[in-house]
Design a protein around this motif. Structure first.
Motif, PDB file in Angstrom:
ATOM      1  N   SER A  22      39.894  40.985  39.398  1.00 24.49           N
ATOM      2  CA  SER A  22      40.930  40.188  40.058  1.00 24.49           C
ATOM      3  C   SER A  22      40.571  40.021  41.530  1.00 24.49           C
ATOM      4  O   SER A  22      39.702  40.727  42.065  1.00 24.49           O
ATOM      5  CB  SER A  22      42.283  40.883  39.948  1.00 24.49           C
ATOM      6  OG  SER A  22      42.283  42.092  40.718  1.00 24.49           O
TER       7      SER A  22
ATOM      8  N   GLY B 152      42.267  40.880  44.163  1.00 27.56           N
ATOM      9  CA  GLY B 152      42.538  42.096  44.909  1.00 27.56           C
ATOM     10  C   GLY B 152      41.477  43.154  44.689  1.00 27.56           C
ATOM     11  O   GLY B 152      41.062  43.841  45.625  1.00 27.56           O
ATOM     12  N   GLN B 153      41.022  43.287  43.438  1.00 29.87           N
ATOM     13  CA  GLN B 153      39.957  44.254  43.146  1.00 29.87           C
ATOM     14  C   GLN B 153      38.666  43.859  43.836  1.00 29.87           C
ATOM     15  O   GLN B 153      37.954  44.716  44.383  1.00 29.87           O
ATOM     16  CB  GLN B 153      39.748  44.341  41.635  1.00 29.87           C
ATOM     17  CG  GLN B 153      40.867  45.043  40.881  1.00 29.87           C
ATOM     18  CD  GLN B 153      40.690  44.956  39.378  1.00 29.87           C
ATOM     19  OE1 GLN B 153      40.242  43.924  38.846  1.00 29.87           O
ATOM     20  NE2 GLN B 153      41.043  46.015  38.677  1.00 29.87           N
TER      21      GLN B 153
ATOM     22  N   ARG C  80      38.762  44.846  47.454  1.00 34.03           N
ATOM     23  CA  ARG C  80      38.577  46.287  47.613  1.00 34.03           C
ATOM     24  C   ARG C  80      37.097  46.667  47.490  1.00 34.03           C
ATOM     25  O   ARG C  80      36.605  47.532  48.207  1.00 34.03           O
ATOM     26  CB  ARG C  80      39.401  47.051  46.580  1.00 34.03           C
ATOM     27  CG  ARG C  80      40.872  47.133  46.917  1.00 34.03           C
ATOM     28  CD  ARG C  80      41.629  48.005  45.952  1.00 34.03           C
ATOM     29  NE  ARG C  80      43.012  48.135  46.361  1.00 34.03           N
ATOM     30  CZ  ARG C  80      43.449  49.005  47.259  1.00 34.03           C
ATOM     31  NH1 ARG C  80      42.597  49.842  47.841  1.00 34.03           N
ATOM     32  NH2 ARG C  80      44.723  49.067  47.590  1.00 34.03           N
TER      33      ARG C  80
ATOM     34  N   LEU D 150      45.557  36.609  48.498  1.00 32.55           N
ATOM     35  CA  LEU D 150      46.058  37.745  47.741  1.00 32.55           C
ATOM     36  C   LEU D 150      47.585  37.774  47.739  1.00 32.55           C
ATOM     37  O   LEU D 150      48.228  37.309  48.670  1.00 32.55           O
ATOM     38  CB  LEU D 150      45.526  39.050  48.336  1.00 32.55           C
ATOM     39  CG  LEU D 150      43.999  39.191  48.417  1.00 32.55           C
ATOM     40  CD1 LEU D 150      43.644  40.571  48.970  1.00 32.55           C
ATOM     41  CD2 LEU D 150      43.351  38.973  47.063  1.00 32.55           C
TER      42      LEU D 150
ATOM     43  N   LYS E 277      51.883  42.263  47.383  1.00 34.60           N
ATOM     44  CA  LYS E 277      51.714  43.687  47.051  1.00 34.60           C
ATOM     45  C   LYS E 277      50.272  44.133  47.314  1.00 34.60           C
ATOM     46  O   LYS E 277      50.040  45.175  47.934  1.00 34.60           O
ATOM     47  CB  LYS E 277      52.073  43.929  45.585  1.00 34.60           C
ATOM     48  CG  LYS E 277      51.945  45.392  45.154  1.00 34.60           C
ATOM     49  CD  LYS E 277      52.400  45.559  43.719  1.00 34.60           C
ATOM     50  CE  LYS E 277      52.332  47.027  43.287  1.00 34.60           C
ATOM     51  NZ  LYS E 277      50.969  47.563  43.273  1.00 34.60           N
ATOM     52  N   VAL E 278      49.307  43.341  46.845  1.00 34.48           N
ATOM     53  CA  VAL E 278      47.899  43.681  47.049  1.00 34.48           C
ATOM     54  C   VAL E 278      47.557  43.618  48.541  1.00 34.48           C
ATOM     55  O   VAL E 278      46.794  44.445  49.049  1.00 34.48           O
ATOM     56  CB  VAL E 278      46.991  42.731  46.240  1.00 34.48           C
ATOM     57  CG1 VAL E 278      45.520  42.991  46.541  1.00 34.48           C
ATOM     58  CG2 VAL E 278      47.252  42.898  44.748  1.00 34.48           C
ATOM     59  N   THR E 279      48.126  42.646  49.233  1.00 30.00           N
ATOM     60  CA  THR E 279      47.909  42.511  50.674  1.00 30.00           C
ATOM     61  C   THR E 279      48.331  43.770  51.409  1.00 30.00           C
ATOM     62  O   THR E 279      47.589  44.313  52.234  1.00 30.00           O
ATOM     63  CB  THR E 279      48.694  41.301  51.221  1.00 30.00           C
ATOM     64  OG1 THR E 279      48.102  40.096  50.719  1.00 30.00           O
ATOM     65  CG2 THR E 279      48.672  41.272  52.747  1.00 30.00           C
TER      66      THR E 279
ATOM     67  N   GLU F 148      48.719  46.775  50.212  1.00 28.13           N
ATOM     68  CA  GLU F 148      47.868  47.908  49.823  1.00 28.13           C
ATOM     69  C   GLU F 148      46.551  47.892  50.588  1.00 28.13           C
ATOM     70  O   GLU F 148      46.064  48.941  51.028  1.00 28.13           O
ATOM     71  CB  GLU F 148      47.608  47.865  48.314  1.00 28.13           C
ATOM     72  CG  GLU F 148      48.828  48.200  47.469  1.00 28.13           C
ATOM     73  CD  GLU F 148      48.575  47.988  45.981  1.00 28.13           C
ATOM     74  OE1 GLU F 148      47.521  47.395  45.641  1.00 28.13           O
ATOM     75  OE2 GLU F 148      49.426  48.395  45.169  1.00 28.13           O
ATOM     76  N   LEU F 149      45.990  46.686  50.759  1.00 20.95           N
ATOM     77  CA  LEU F 149      44.727  46.579  51.485  1.00 20.95           C
ATOM     78  C   LEU F 149      44.924  46.911  52.962  1.00 20.95           C
ATOM     79  O   LEU F 149      44.117  47.634  53.565  1.00 20.95           O
ATOM     80  CB  LEU F 149      44.141  45.177  51.314  1.00 20.95           C
ATOM     81  CG  LEU F 149      42.641  45.040  51.581  1.00 20.95           C
ATOM     82  CD1 LEU F 149      41.832  45.850  50.576  1.00 20.95           C
ATOM     83  CD2 LEU F 149      42.216  43.571  51.501  1.00 20.95           C
TER      84      LEU F 149
END
Length: 230
Positions: A135, A137-138, A141, A164, A167-169, A171-172
């Protein structure tokens, strides 16, 4: 200690340049957010800082014993990068390439470093998966992990959360902020004001340029105007 200082920079591809008279400094362990409108020269500035372009005028000074080869750089992701046919582990390990010299292989210490970074960024379980299958987001990362393997001092990011979901934003951003709390110097281009809460300083690129602390920026006319336009 000042780890990077820019004095009266002119940046661009030919004179008179995209932006002139850029002066600022970044100390060890600081977190600088670079903001500004489209076309203000933010990405060109970042490419100049990491040595991909030469300044048209002015100087960039790095602290003694530090070079652009030691900067972890995460550029804007392109379609070609998204389709890159390699495993997660191969891409993360490639961040150590600048230390290989004439060696055709990675040392055990470099492999361990890659595994440690992947574990910290929660991508170790997908180490053997193809990058192109991940994905968005992955993938970011993975590319962040690659940049982390390239540096112990400074991380430079160009719009790392573009495209992104929220939520993913977040987290990053949290992962980057954690590295910063551990002493890593961070310089990041963003259009996202929510990223500014993690910063210690802000450089605003535009007609009325600003450089100073995050708190001073939020109280400045540039900061208020930029926030209103979002």
């Amino acid at each position: 200690m000042v780890c990077l200082q820019c004095d009266n920079l002119t940046i661009g591809y030919e004179q008179p340049g995209i932006a002139q008279g850029i002066s600022f400094s970044v100390n060890d362990g600081e977190y600088l957010c670079v903001l500004g409108e489209n076309g203000a020269g933010k990405s060109t500035l970042i490419k100049t800082l990491v040595g991909l372009r030469k300044p048209l005028a002015g100087t960039i000074t790095l602290k003694k014993g530090f070079s652009t080869a030691q900067i972890g750089y995460l550029p804007q992701q392109t379609r070609v990068q998204k389709d890159f046919p390699a495993t997660v582990e191969e891409i993360v390990l490639s961040g150590c390439q600048s230390r290989l010299g004439f060696r055709p292989f990675y040392r055990a210490a470099e492999k361990q470093q890659a595994r440690a970074v992947m574990e910290k960024l929660s991508i170790l379980p997908i180490a053997h998966r193809s990058f192109r299958e991940l994905s968005g987001g992955q993938q970011q990362r993975v590319l962040l992990a690659r940049a982390m393997c390239a540096t112990e001092s400074m991380l430079v990011l160009d719009e790392p959360v573009a495209g992104l979901d929220p939520k993913v934003t977040e987290e990053l951003y949290a992962s980057i902020a954690e590295y910063n709390r551990q002493g890593l110097t961070v310089i990041m281009i963003t259009h996202d004001m929510s990223a500014v809460k993690y910063a210690t300083h802000v450089l605003f690129m535009g007609t009325n340029r600003f450089f100073g602390t995050k708190e001073a920026f939020l109280q400045s006319e540039q900061g208020k105007h930029f926030t209103e336009k979002l």
